[in-house]
Design a protein around this motif. Structure first.
Motif, PDB file in Angstrom:
ATOM      1  N   TYR A  70       0.851  -1.187   0.000  1.00  0.00           N
ATOM      2  CA  TYR A  70       0.000   0.000   0.000  1.00  0.00           C
ATOM      3  C   TYR A  70       0.889   1.240   0.000  1.00  0.00           C
ATOM      4  O   TYR A  70       2.036   1.193   0.420  1.00  0.00           O
ATOM      5  N   ASN A 119      -8.714  -7.802   3.052  1.00  0.00           N
ATOM      6  CA  ASN A 119      -9.525  -7.334   1.925  1.00  0.00           C
ATOM      7  C   ASN A 119     -10.243  -6.047   2.314  1.00  0.00           C
ATOM      8  O   ASN A 119     -10.467  -5.771   3.499  1.00  0.00           O
ATOM      9  N   HIS A 120     -10.595  -5.264   1.300  1.00  0.00           N
ATOM     10  CA  HIS A 120     -11.290  -3.996   1.514  1.00  0.00           C
ATOM     11  C   HIS A 120     -12.756  -4.240   1.826  1.00  0.00           C
ATOM     12  O   HIS A 120     -13.394  -5.133   1.280  1.00  0.00           O
ATOM     13  N   ASP A 171     -16.297  -1.509   2.746  1.00  0.00           N
ATOM     14  CA  ASP A 171     -16.833  -0.190   3.079  1.00  0.00           C
ATOM     15  C   ASP A 171     -17.324  -0.146   4.524  1.00  0.00           C
ATOM     16  O   ASP A 171     -17.523   0.926   5.081  1.00  0.00           O
ATOM     17  N   PRO A 217     -15.728  -2.024   7.414  1.00  0.00           N
ATOM     18  CA  PRO A 217     -14.717  -2.950   7.915  1.00  0.00           C
ATOM     19  C   PRO A 217     -14.866  -3.263   9.409  1.00  0.00           C
ATOM     20  O   PRO A 217     -15.458  -2.485  10.161  1.00  0.00           O
ATOM     21  N   THR A 266     -11.245  -7.269   7.734  1.00  0.00           N
ATOM     22  CA  THR A 266     -11.348  -6.320   6.632  1.00  0.00           C
ATOM     23  C   THR A 266     -10.957  -4.925   7.097  1.00  0.00           C
ATOM     24  O   THR A 266     -11.072  -4.590   8.284  1.00  0.00           O
ATOM     25  N   SER A 267     -10.503  -4.132   6.140  1.00  0.00           N
ATOM     26  CA  SER A 267     -10.186  -2.732   6.426  1.00  0.00           C
ATOM     27  C   SER A 267     -10.665  -1.876   5.264  1.00  0.00           C
ATOM     28  O   SER A 267     -10.980  -2.392   4.191  1.00  0.00           O
ATOM     29  N   ASP A 268     -10.716  -0.585   5.494  1.00  0.00           N
ATOM     30  CA  ASP A 268     -11.125   0.361   4.454  1.00  0.00           C
ATOM     31  C   ASP A 268      -9.860   0.923   3.820  1.00  0.00           C
ATOM     32  O   ASP A 268      -9.203   1.786   4.400  1.00  0.00           O
ATOM     33  N   TYR A 269      -9.497   0.415   2.651  1.00  0.00           N
ATOM     34  CA  TYR A 269      -8.267   0.819   1.970  1.00  0.00           C
ATOM     35  C   TYR A 269      -8.175   2.331   1.795  1.00  0.00           C
ATOM     36  O   TYR A 269      -7.086   2.894   1.787  1.00  0.00           O
ATOM     37  N   ARG A 270      -9.318   3.001   1.650  1.00  0.00           N
ATOM     38  CA  ARG A 270      -9.318   4.449   1.421  1.00  0.00           C
ATOM     39  C   ARG A 270      -8.696   5.218   2.573  1.00  0.00           C
ATOM     40  O   ARG A 270      -8.236   6.342   2.389  1.00  0.00           O
ATOM     41  N   TYR A 274      -5.633   3.321  -3.693  1.00  0.00           N
ATOM     42  CA  TYR A 274      -6.936   2.663  -3.552  1.00  0.00           C
ATOM     43  C   TYR A 274      -7.586   2.370  -4.908  1.00  0.00           C
ATOM     44  O   TYR A 274      -8.020   1.244  -5.157  1.00  0.00           O
TER      45      TYR A 274
END
Length: 131
Positions: free
Chosen positions: A62, A81-82, A84, A86, A114-118, A124
């Motif tokens: 990242y 994985n992403h 919305d 998480p 999960t996490s929010d990549y943004r 992203y």
């Protein structure tokens, strides 16, 4: 570096996912950058890689928007994985320039992490375009 017990497996979100292998109470630190174990490189170093190697690197690394450095986790944390919505929160406390990942709520064994990549990945849009 992952700080809790996990396993990888098939994900209903995308390909392979990271799953809790223990009960994780809300607020537990799940991941923290560990120099010497995780890799941090700048864009100039990335440019030196072959195209095939660069593609693989970018799939799992990242780009920290605060430091403009790429981070590659050498453990299974690269399989977050992403989402919305998480179950993990990524924060960047002042003293931790690469951030820390916490459990946003209680997480049950077998649940995908999960996490929010943004929140932490300046790449992203690129990540979401990878088939």
């Amino acid at each position: 570096m992952l700080l809790i017990k996990t396993k990888i497996g098939p994900s209903t979100i995308n390909g392979i996912g990271l799953f809790a292998n223990q009960f994780i109470p809300k607020g537990t630190v799940i991941w923290k950058f560990h120099s010497g174990y995780d890799i941090k490189i700048d864009k100039n170093e990335l440019a030196k890689l072959s195209e095939i190697t660069k593609d693989c690197f970018l799939k799992y690394a990242y780009l920290n928007p605060d430091t403009d450095k790429y981070i590659l986790c050498l453990d299974d944390a690269r399989y977050f994985n992403h989402s919305d919505d998480p179950n993990c929160i990524d924060e960047s406390p002042i003293e931790e320039n690469e951030g820390i990942t916490f459990a946003a709520r209680d997480i049950q064994p077998g649940e995908e992490l999960t996490s929010d990549y943004r929140k932490y990945d300046a790449d992203y849009d690129y990540k979401m375009s990878i088939p």
